[in-house]
Each structure stands twice: as structure tokens, then as C-alpha cells.
Motif scaffolding. Structure first.
Motif, PDB file in Angstrom:
ATOM      1  N   LEU A  69       0.838  -1.204   0.000  1.00 47.06           N
ATOM      2  CA  LEU A  69       0.000   0.000   0.000  1.00 47.06           C
ATOM      3  C   LEU A  69       0.874   1.257   0.000  1.00 47.06           C
ATOM      4  O   LEU A  69       0.634   2.221  -0.736  1.00 47.06           O
ATOM      5  CB  LEU A  69      -0.921  -0.010   1.224  1.00 47.06           C
ATOM      6  N   GLY A  70       1.940   1.165   0.846  1.00 46.94           N
ATOM      7  CA  GLY A  70       2.861   2.301   0.952  1.00 46.94           C
ATOM      8  C   GLY A  70       3.506   2.620  -0.394  1.00 46.94           C
ATOM      9  O   GLY A  70       3.570   3.761  -0.810  1.00 46.94           O
ATOM     10  N   SER A  71       3.950   1.530  -1.079  1.00 39.86           N
ATOM     11  CA  SER A  71       4.642   1.824  -2.350  1.00 39.86           C
ATOM     12  C   SER A  71       3.658   2.312  -3.409  1.00 39.86           C
ATOM     13  O   SER A  71       3.995   3.146  -4.242  1.00 39.86           O
ATOM     14  CB  SER A  71       5.467   0.634  -2.854  1.00 39.86           C
ATOM     15  N   SER A  78       4.117   5.787  -5.204  1.00 45.02           N
ATOM     16  CA  SER A  78       4.142   5.946  -6.670  1.00 45.02           C
ATOM     17  C   SER A  78       3.091   6.953  -7.105  1.00 45.02           C
ATOM     18  O   SER A  78       3.309   7.761  -8.007  1.00 45.02           O
ATOM     19  CB  SER A  78       3.840   4.627  -7.398  1.00 45.02           C
ATOM     20  N   PHE A  79       1.910   6.884  -6.409  1.00 45.36           N
ATOM     21  CA  PHE A  79       0.830   7.798  -6.772  1.00 45.36           C
ATOM     22  C   PHE A  79       1.264   9.256  -6.538  1.00 45.36           C
ATOM     23  O   PHE A  79       1.066  10.133  -7.377  1.00 45.36           O
ATOM     24  CB  PHE A  79      -0.410   7.455  -5.936  1.00 45.36           C
ATOM     25  N   ILE A  80       1.921   9.471  -5.367  1.00 46.88           N
ATOM     26  CA  ILE A  80       2.371  10.842  -5.049  1.00 46.88           C
ATOM     27  C   ILE A  80       3.423  11.298  -6.061  1.00 46.88           C
ATOM     28  O   ILE A  80       3.391  12.416  -6.566  1.00 46.88           O
ATOM     29  CB  ILE A  80       2.912  10.919  -3.601  1.00 46.88           C
ATOM     30  N   LYS A 126       4.697  14.590 -10.796  1.00 44.95           N
ATOM     31  CA  LYS A 126       5.132  14.705 -12.192  1.00 44.95           C
ATOM     32  C   LYS A 126       4.093  15.463 -13.015  1.00 44.95           C
ATOM     33  O   LYS A 126       4.403  16.080 -14.018  1.00 44.95           O
ATOM     34  CB  LYS A 126       5.331  13.313 -12.798  1.00 44.95           C
ATOM     35  N   LEU A 127       2.821  15.339 -12.573  1.00 42.72           N
ATOM     36  CA  LEU A 127       1.760  15.992 -13.342  1.00 42.72           C
ATOM     37  C   LEU A 127       1.690  17.496 -13.103  1.00 42.72           C
ATOM     38  O   LEU A 127       1.106  18.224 -13.885  1.00 42.72           O
ATOM     39  CB  LEU A 127       0.407  15.365 -13.004  1.00 42.72           C
TER      40      LEU A 127
END
Ligand code: HEM
Length: 569
Positions: free
Chosen positions: A12-14, A18-20, A25-26
Motif C-alpha cells: 500500500l505504501g509503495s 508511486s501515486f504521489i 510529475k503531473l
């Protein structure tokens, strides 16, 4: 049990990390040291939510970008922010510094990638779609002589005069019959006249578009059914040019113009365009090559017989091959030649037609200028000149000033894109290598913000300023939103007025290595048309609903109401 929980938590952490990371990046990535809207940097969409509604309302894309950046921030240089996958674009609204970049800083700046993305997929081999390389310079040199003053006077001027006379005949007919006291759309007629002229200059044939318009109207007036005559050569090009212009406008406004344009080249409509244009060009080229291949070298060296730009270029290619003792290449398979010719035909007629439509809008909205221009012209030409040479060899400062003022205020080609080839500075801001700058070529308002301190300008810009002064701060730079030809006039010898082309930075055709190669031809056409139209017609006030100066930016900036009401003189 505990192990599986920690694995799940780790996963979940990774996923979260990755989402953050992805989210980061966006977000827009502003270039350091260049002003931008701070609120826009804090949202993924950057400035898009601000400029998109303006574009929707005004149809002016480049102007919307300036509105939300340089204009809003009150600074001549700023950047527009996009989602992180697209680099910001730097916006520059300082005519002096723009002129300096395009004319004097060619080692630091080349054509911008976005400009190449828009034209490249459709015309990959045309010079407009390429960075400046030795091969491109050779390609440009090959065509440069077709735009020399001698060649244009010999080949272009008579053709422009003829198509202007035909346009006058058409408008006399319209003004005395179907339209009488009513306004009509002049843009499409200007396009036909400009197309007749440019086709004759580049390809050497008379497409007969205006003649066809006259005949159609005469038949209509005589109550005759359609004559069933074959459409003129020019009609195929009109349809294709309109398709290309609309595609450029549509795809240029998407988040990725490059991919939108690439996809367009796979459509049946684009394939049809390529097929039709190739067939017409091949037909014209074959005629010219057959003629030259039978000539001796001595006669091939003689340019007296060239009747159009294509003749000159093909003759040189045949000559080069003959001298090298190799068989000449088949020009119908030469994609460079095809793409270049098509861009010249498109760029060369739509730009001029738009500028002329703006000219008539200014004549209507400024009747005093119209009267002064006509009175001045009549002192030189008591009757309308019967040859282009007479117009082009007579020095009429007020005429030159009116043409220059039309080009300045119409902003037919609104902006130019350049890309930094090295890390450098503009107005004291750091510009990283690869960054793109959109420059406002439309000098219709004072640069935003306080006057720029000289120390922030480049060395070459300062030197030019010392030599020529800063026209924008003088009389010529007053009230730039107004149409006032006199801003280009200064006192000359013996108290006579003189036209001063350097009164303001002249950006209408860009400049430097990547400046407009058709500039001389366009100026010639503008001058001939202006003289002949103003001596043959009075342009009358329009009804209120046609008076708007609103515009739509496609490849060129077009007036939304290109109408005129006229009385034949
Ligand atoms: C009133 C008419 C015209 C206007 C206002 C105009 C304006 C411009 C401008 C602003 C540029 C970009 C220059 C730069 O970035 O520095 C350009 C490029 C160009 N123009 Fe024109 N133009 C006109 C007429 C013509 C004509 C008559 C032709 C051809 C016969 C032509 C062919 C081209 C081409 C091929 C380029 C691309 C040059 C390159 O990428 O190196 N234009 N024009």
C-alpha cells in the motif's frame, strides 16, 4: 499473519508513494527565474483553465496566452504553464527584444519545435518544417532567387496587376448588380485574386479563378443555367488549402498538436489532399522539365526565359546535373520541391488575402485616412495606372506608410516561435537550452509593465537602441491600437515627408534566417492592390452589425467580418 499484514502495508505504501510521485510529475514545472502565475503552478492544469475559456470566447489562441501571462502579470516576459508532461512556453512581448532575437541572435535561437510539430507531419520536406541546417540553407538558397526584386518585377508584378484588374472588374459588376448598396464578403474574392497571382508566380499558369467568378456571376445575371464549363485550375487548390488551414487551426489547439497533426496524415481526407496536389504539380512540372531537357547548356544558363519560380528552380537543377555529367533527377519524385511549392502557394495567398481584408476594414473605419490616401494617389496617378511598374517605381511615402500600418495593426501572423540552442538570457531572465519562446509579432499595444531598463537588454539590443533610438517611446509609438499611417512618416530633405521603415520595430514578417521569404512578394502585392482599389472604389460605412474588429486565429489572423460596401469611382 503479521508478516502478511506488513507485506500488504508495504505494498500500500509503495502504491501511495508511486501515486504521489506521479501526481508530482503531473504538476507544472516552471523554469526558474521567469515570472509565472503562482496559483497555476499549484494545480495540475497550470494556466490551461485560465486561457481555455478566453480562446473559446475570442478565437485568438496566441493572444489568450499573452492575456493570462505577460498582460496579467504586467511584465514583458513570463511563462505559460501546462501539466508536467509538457514544458512551459516562455512568452515575450517586447518588440525591441524580439527584433533583436530574430535578426541578431540566430546563433542562440532557431525555429521552435512546436512550429515544426504543426507543419512537419503534413509537409515534412518544406523549409518551414525544418531546423536550420546546412541542407536547409542550401534549399532556401535554391528558392531565394525566385524572390529577388528583379525576378519579382519581371515575373510577379505583371501577374499581380492582371489579377487586380480582374478583381476590380468582378467588384464593379457586384457593386452595380447583385449587391448595389449592400456589403459583401471580400475575403473569398481576395483569396481568389491572391491565388491567381501566386499560382502564376510559382507555377507559371493562369488559374483563372476570378475570371471564372466573373463568368458565373454574368451567367446568373443573364438568368442562364450553369454553363457546365470545367472549373478553373485554381479551384482544386482552393478546396485543399481550406482543408489544410482548418486542420492546422483545429489540431494546433489540441494539447498535443504534434500527435493531432500526425494522426491527421493517416486520414482519407489528408491522403486525398496529397494525391490531388501531387497530380496537379506533376502535370505542371513535367511541362517545364520537358522544355529544359532539350536545351543546350548555354541556353540553360540564360535566365531570360524563366516565366515562374518553378522554371527557375527546375532549370538550375537540370543545369547542375548536366554540368556534373549525371542524368537529371526526376523532379516529380522530389518531395522537397513538392512540399516547398505547396507551402509557398498556401502561405503566399492566404496571408496576403487576410492582410488585404484587414486593409479594407481600416479604410472603412478610418474614412479620413481613406480620403487622404486617395487624394495623395491621385496627385501621382490622375488615372489608375495601367502597369505595375509605374506603381512600383513611384515613391509615395503615404502609400508606404499605409501599407506598413496595415501590416502592423492586422497582425496577420500573430506570433513566432523560437527555441534556445544554448543556455542564455532574455531581458535578464535565464533561458535554458531547449526552451521555446513565443514572441508577439503583433505590435498593437505598448509592452506590458514599466519600461525595461537598458541594462536588462542584450548587448546587441542595446547597440541597436543607441544607433536607432527606441521608436516605441517616441511619437511613432503613441496609441498603438489606432490605425495611423503618419506614425511612419518623418521630415525628409527640403521639408518633404519621407517614409521611415524603422520608425517602429517591423515584426509583421518575422526576420533573420527564419524570416518570411515571401516578404518582397507580399509587399509588392499589397502596394499594387492598395493603389488600384483605392483609385477605383470608395469604401463606404458598414452597417453596425459588420463593424466589429473581432478576429479568429487559424494559421493566420483572420477578420471575423471581412465585409466591404463600395461605390465604383
Ligand atoms: C502579408 C503577407 C505575409 C505575412 C504577414 C507573412 C508573415 C510571415 C511570418 C511572420 C513568418 C515567420 C517568420 C519568423 O518566424 O521569423 C513567415 C514565414 C514564412 N512565410 Fe510568410 N508572410 C506573408 C506572405 C508570404 C508569402 C507571399 C510567401 C510565399 C511566397 C510566404 C512564405 C513563407 C514561408 C515559406 C515561411 C517559413 C520560413 C521559414 O520557416 O524559414 N509568406 N511569414
Amino acid at each position: 499473519m503479521l508478516d502478511s499484514l506488513s507485506v500488504r502495508l508495504g505494498l500500500l505504501g509503495s502504491v501511495l508513494a508511486s501515486f504521489i510521485l506521479l501526481l508530482r510529475k503531473l504538476y507544472p514545472k516552471p523554469y526558474p527565474g521567469i515570472p509565472y502565475n503562482e496559483a497555476s503552478a499549484r494545480r495540475i492544469t497550470g494556466d490551461m483553465m485560465d486561457f481555455a475559456p478566453i480562446i473559446q470566447k475570442t478565437n485568438e489562441t496566441a493572444d489568450a496566452l499573452f492575456t493570462v501571462t505577460t498582460q496579467k502579470l504586467g511584465t514583458p516576459i513570463a511563462q505559460v504553464l501546462f501539466p508536467g508532461f509538457r514544458k512551459p512556453i516562455i512568452l515575450l512581448e517586447d518588440p525591441r527584444e524580439i527584433e533583436d532575437i530574430i535578426v541578431r541572435r540566430n546563433k542562440e535561437f532557431d525555429k521552435g519545435q512546436t512550429a515544426l510539430d504543426i507543419f512537419g507531419p503534413m509537409f515534412p520536406r518544406a523549409s518551414i518544417s525544418q531546423f536550420t541546417t546546412p541542407a536547409l540553407k542550401a534549399q532556401k538558397r535554391l528558392w531565394a532567387d525566385t524572390m529577388s526584386m528583379d525576378f519579382l518585377r519581371k515575373v510577379a508584378a505583371p501577374n499581380i496587376h492582371t489579377s487586380t484588374c480582374e478583381l476590380i472588374e468582378l467588384w464593379r459588376l457586384k457593386a452595380s448588380t447583385t449587391f448595389q448598396n449592400q456589403p459583401f464578403n471580400v475575403h473569398s474574392d481576395f483569396k481568389d485574386a491572391a491565388l491567381d497571382a501566386i499560382w502564376a508566380v510559382i507555377v507559371g499558369e493562369e488559374p483563372g479563378t476570378i475570371q471564372h467568378d466573373i463568368k458565373t456571376l454574368e451567367d446568373q445575371l443573364a438568368g442562364k443555367a450553369c454553363s457546365g464549363e470545367a472549373p478553373p485550375i485554381g479551384s482544386f487548390l482552393k478546396e485543399q488549402v481550406s482543408y489544410i488551414m482548418n486542420s492546422i487551426a483545429r489540431n494546433g489547439n489540441t494539447p498535443s498538436p504534434k500527435w493531432a497533426q500526425k494522426l491527421e496524415t493517416y486520414t482519407p481526407r489528408y491522403r486525398k489532399f496529397r494525391r490531388v496536389v501531387k497530380a496537379e504539380m506533376h502535370r505542371a512540372m513535367k511541362k517545364a522539365v520537358d522544355r529544359y531537357q532539350s536545351l543546350e547548356v548555354a541556353r540553360l544558363e540564360d535566365d531570360a526565359a524563366d516565366t515562374c519560380a518553378m522554371d527557375l528552380v527546375l532549370r538550375r537543377q537540370v543545369l547542375q546535373a548536366r554540368r556534373a555529367g549525371v542524368p537529371p533527377s526526376d523532379p516529380t519524385k522530389d518531395e522537397n520541391m513538392l512540399d516547398e511549392m505547396f507551402v509557398l502557394l498556401v502561405g503566399g495567398h492566404d496571408s496576403t488575402a487576410n492582410t488585404l481584408s484587414w486593409f479594407l476594414r481600416y479604410m472603412e473605419s478610418h474614412p479620413a485616412v481613406q480620403t487622404t490616401l486617395r487624394t495623395t494617389l491621385r496627385t501621382f496617378f490622375p488615372t489608375p495606372p495601367t502597369s505595375a511598374t509605374t506603381i512600383l517605381t513611384t515613391d509615395i511615402p503615404y502609400l508606404d506608410a499605409t501599407c506598413e500600418e496595415t501590416l502592423r495593426l492586422s497582425g496577420t501572423a500573430k506570433g513566432g516561435l523560437r527555441q534556445a540552442l544554448v543556455d542564455t538570457h532574455v531581458l535578464g531572465c535565464p533561458i535554458p537550452r531547449g526552451a521555446e519562446i513565443l514572441m508577439n509579432f503583433h505590435v498593437n499595444r505598448a509592452p506590458p509593465g514599466e519600461a525595461v531598463e537598458e541594462g536588462r537588454r542584450s548587448a546587441t539590443s542595446r547597440a541597436a537602441g543607441e544607433k536607432r533610438g527606441d521608436g516605441l517611446r517616441g511619437v511613432a509609438g503613441r496609441d498603438l491600437g489606432a490605425f495611423e499611417p503618419r506614425r511612419w512618416l518623418v521630415d525628409g530633405e527640403g521639408g518633404k515627408e519621407r517614409f521611415d521603415a524603422a520608425a517602429l520595430p517591423g515584426l509583421a514578417f518575422g526576420g533573420g534566417v527564419r524570416g518570411c521569404p515571401g516578404r518582397r512578394l507580399a509587399m509588392m502585392e499589397l502596394k499594387i492592390m492598395v493603389v488600384m482599389l483605392v483609385l477605383n472604389f470608395e469604401f463606404l460605412p458598414l452597417p453596425e452589425e459588420y463593424k466589429s474588429m473581432a478576429a479568429t486565429e487559424k494559421a493566420f489572423r483572420e477578420p471575423d467580418f471581412p465585409f466591404a460596401r463600395m461605390r465604383a469611382l
